[in-house]
Design an enzyme around this catalytic site. Structure first.
Site, PDB file in Angstrom:
ATOM      1  N   CYS A 279       0.828  -1.084  -0.014  1.00  0.00           N
ATOM      2  CA  CYS A 279      -0.071   0.133   0.098  1.00  0.00           C
ATOM      3  C   CYS A 279       0.913   0.680  -0.154  1.00  0.00           C
ATOM      4  O   CYS A 279       2.124   1.219  -0.172  1.00  0.00           O
ATOM      5  CB  CYS A 279      -0.569  -0.065   1.497  1.00  0.00           C
TER       6      CYS A 279
ATOM      7  N   CYS B 103       3.434   1.642   2.508  1.00  0.00           N
ATOM      8  CA  CYS B 103       4.910   1.520   2.574  1.00  0.00           C
ATOM      9  C   CYS B 103       5.905   2.127   1.414  1.00  0.00           C
ATOM     10  O   CYS B 103       7.220   1.923   2.238  1.00  0.00           O
ATOM     11  CB  CYS B 103       4.386  -0.524   1.955  1.00  0.00           C
TER      12      CYS B 103
ATOM     13  N   ASP C  32       9.435  25.230 -35.033  1.00  0.00           N
ATOM     14  CA  ASP C  32      10.353  25.310 -35.973  1.00  0.00           C
ATOM     15  C   ASP C  32      10.161  24.827 -37.757  1.00  0.00           C
ATOM     16  O   ASP C  32       8.934  23.774 -37.605  1.00  0.00           O
ATOM     17  CB  ASP C  32      11.565  24.330 -35.628  1.00  0.00           C
TER      18      ASP C  32
END
Length: 759
Positions: A22, A25, A449
């Site tokens: 989870c 952790c 460009d």
């Protein structure tokens, strides 16, 4: 060990972390690594990977030790050579993943066989035979001590390291409900023969019934195991695009040496060697065709659906499929230097990052489980202190423990990011990470460009004008192309290349008596007639004179075709606009993005391209420094600016913009400076990137709203006794599945259909 280059006194190391379940952790691992001096870490729950930036004097083994001290497992990726020596790393990972999936599936099946009878009998009073509770108790015990064993182990491991995670909540919920049921059966009168128990979705509906929670005890492990199994399968799907890229890599290659052929492993191939590609085979690595012609399918590499014709001198990309004839290819890049490897690395890097919202979610998750534990204890104390029976007090406490879900918080961003970056790679859009997606989402100006971005970047035939009652366009091209075969002039090569393609694949006739007319053009006999390709003069037929004026306005080079002394056609040669450029600019404008053209070219060709594409803001004759200053000016005006370029001269502007976007056909310098790469070399992919970013960030927001909102609503309901622990366990598992399922929708996302151009 996957260690990046030294940057500003730091190196980057990737770790594979195991045992995380989870967001709590994730938070713990990041904190533990962050306590090392000069170390910062970003941990991804969905991939189980930790990207760690640390000083060079901190060894990777110290990082592994820090993760282990946090109560998790960690290992360094195998070096490429070692991975090859021991077998294909991707296949090994797939095999390990399949074995883990089989074990999870078997545990889930056994749990279901034990738990379903308990749930059915406990919930249906008509099925409650004499001493049914003891049979249910016997079936529940293996679920508590075997099915839920991984939760208990991880909870105890966290306790040893003074941490609490989702497993802590699940373990406490299972143990608490089982211990209370055991007490009720042996000491509380629930074990009497003939005892019946009514079931209600709302706890406390039958206060006179004996309180046993065997259905809650088995449902918590059952639903959590089922949820995590389905979640793991779904999360595996989000990484399918990256695995598909890995599968494009050839395992063996047919080397062509001294007229003979031998099959060798791909890792033995070196640059400069020539290899063979038969029809239907994949090109082993990036290279240049030295013999043969064919069409190659690049759809799985760049997202471009149409096959590309290649001939001697053409570049080919590793992973492309040879759809036609036999090719001999000289390797120009191998291993990590190939385009396919760079694409895979870009996707991997993107999935290792975190959006700002996810960092907030992970921070909240670090306090989430301790807060839930405190709420559960407070709930139990409040109910008992208010004079309630132990039964509803324990019911509310257990419901609080099992309904809270930090998993959804941890999965909200990484699953969406994995799905989006994978989908982006499939359609030719490569992003470096969540920051690039966030930049694309808020983009409102883009500096484009001209050469190589909006135009093809090389000379080509732009238009052919013929005189009435003269040869048609195809005939003119065939005659002019035949004469120009003997010319080395760039204009001549452009006409020859175009003539060979239009009509498709036509063969050019031979030329005799070829003459180079110094300063004027070329001449030769083709099919019995004298054909001249010249610079146009002043005395031209009216259609050709009009075409000449239009060519000069568009800054194209005009070429006159004369047959037997009669002016027959005018060919305009120039740097033509890429197919799809108008569509791309139009889509960007409809997305609220202002297009700006900046080029080092002259005013006339710049204005011609801008007019063709409907761009009003044009800046010609701009040096690289001028482009960078233009970007700075736009940012000072409040615009969030992206720069799209493909060359070295664009690198400064790319790096100075809010977002740098490189064409995949551009230089390595431009690609390195960019945040987003358009792999298929088509400017239309930019609008796809903006749409994908907006959809992804929208998905992440929905996920986080659900993850936070779910807990805000369900935890108070559990505290006041309105949630049965079994329903709470099911709701907790479903919350994670909904987050993952919402993210998976990005795997099938399609760009919006372009609007047709009205002429």
């Amino acid at each position: 060990m996957d260690t990046g280059p030294v940057t500003s006194g730091t190196v980057t190391t990737d770790l594979t972390v195991g045992g995380m379940t989870c967001a709590a952790c994730v938070n713990r691992v990041e904190k533990k690594l962050g306590r090392l001096e000069g170390v910062t870490a970003s941990v991804n729950l969905a991939t189980g990977r930790a990207r760690v930036e640390h000083p060079p004097d901190i060894a990777a083994e110290e990082l592994v030790a820090a993760v282990v001290k946090a109560g998790y497992t960690a290992e360094l990726p195998k070096p490429p050579r070692k991975a090859k020596a021991e077998g294909d790393d991707e296949e090994t990972a797939d095999t390990a993943g399949a074995e883990a999936s089989r074990q999870d599936r078997n545990r889930l099946l056994v749990t279901a066989l034990l738990a379903v009878p308990v749930l059915v009998v406990s919930m249906v009073p008509a099925l409650q035979f004499r001493n049914w509770q003891w049979l249910c108790f016997a079936l529940t015990a293996p679920v508590v001590f075997w099915s839920a064993w991984p939760f208990h182990v991880r909870a105890l491991r966290g306790l040893r390291h003074s941490s609490a995670t989702m497993d802590t909540l699940v373990s406490l919920g299972v143990v608490a409900s089982f211990l209370w049921s055991t007490y009720a059966l042996f000491l509380g009168g629930a074990g009497e023969p003939g005892m019946e128990m009514a079931f209600s979705l709302v706890p406390g509906a039958s206060p006179d019934a004996p309180a046993i929670y065997l259905e809650a005890t088995v449902s918590v492990p059952l639903f959590v195991l089922a949820g995590r199994f389905l979640e793991a399968r779904a999360r595996s799907g989000t990484g399918e695009a990256l695995r598909s890229l890995a599968r494009l890599t050839a395992k063996e290659v047919s080397l062509h040496e001294n007229g003979s052929e031998r099959l060798v492993p791909i890792e033995e191939l070196t640059t400069g060697q020539v290899f063979m590609v038969r029809p239907g085979e994949r090109v082993a690595t990036d290279g240049e065709v030295v013999q043969g012609s064919s069409a190659v399918d690049l759809s799985l590499v760049t997202g471009e659906s149409e096959p590309v014709e290649v001939a001697p001198g053409s570049a080919v990309v590793g992973g492309a499929v040879n759809a036609g004839g036999l090719l001999l290819v000289r390797a120009t890049a191998v291993g990590a230097d190939t385009q396919l490897a760079r694409i895979a690395q870009l996707v991997t890097d993107a999935q290792a990052g975190k959006a700002k919202a996810q960092r907030l979610a992970d921070t909240v998750a670090g306090f989430f489980v301790p807060v839930v534990l405190a709420l559960a204890v407070t709930t139990l104390g409040f109910w008992l202190g208010a004079g309630a029976d132990a039964q509803p007090a324990i019911t509310a406490c257990v419901a609080v423990l099992v309904v809270a879900c930090p998993c959804a918080l941890g999965l909200a961003t990484p699953t969406a990011l994995m799905a989006a970056t994978g989908r982006g790679a499939q359609i030719g859009v490569l992003v470096r990470g969540p920051q690039a997606l966030e930049g694309l989402q808020h983009l409102d100006a883009v500096v484009l460009d001209k050469t190589g971005t909006l135009t093809s970047g090389h000379m080509s035939v732009a238009r052919v004008t013929t005189v009435p009652d003269g040869p048609d366009e195809a005939t003119v091209l065939r005659l002019a192309g035949a004469v120009e075969q003997g010319s080395e002039h760039p204009l001549g090569r452009a006409i020859v290349a175009y003539a060979r393609k239009e009509p498709a694949g036509q063969r050019l006739p031979e030329v005799r008596d070829f003459r180079a007319l110094t300063g004027r053009g070329v001449s030769g006999l083709v099919e019995g007639g004298r054909v001249e390709v010249l610079a146009p003069g002043d005395d031209l037929p009216r259609p050709l004179a009009d075409a000449l004026a239009a060519a000069e306005t568009a800054a194209r080079t005009p070429v006159l075709v004369r047959v037997d002394g009669v002016d027959q056609a005018l060919i305009e040669v120039g740097d033509v606009v890429r197919p799809g450029s108008f569509r791309a600019v139009d889509r960007l404008r409809r997305l609220g993005v202002r297009p700006v053209l900046a080029t080092g070219d002259r005013e006339a060709p710049a204005r011609a391209v801008a007019d063709a594409l409907g761009i009003d803001d044009v800046h010609a004759r701009r040096s690289p420094e001028d482009k960078a200053r233009l970007v700075e000016d736009l940012r000072e005006q409040g615009y969030r600016v992206a720069v799209v370029g493909d060359g070295v001269n664009d690198a400064a502007a790319l790096a100075g913009a809010d977002l740098g976007i490189a064409m995949g056909s551009g230089t390595d310098v431009a690609i390195t400076a960019a945040d987003v790469t358009l792999a298929r070399g088509n400017i239309d992919a930019l609008a796809d990137a903006v749409e994908l970013a907006r959809r992804t960030l929208g998905t992440i927001r929905v996920n986080l709203v659900w993850a936070f909102g779910y807990n805000v609503v369900t935890v108070p309901l559990a505290m006041v006794g309105l949630l049965n622990p079994m329903v709470a366990a099911a709701a907790m598992s479903v919350s994670s599945l909904l987050v993952v399922g919402n993210s998976l929708r990005l795997r099938t996302w399609q760009p919006s259909a372009p609007r047709r151009r009205v002429r």
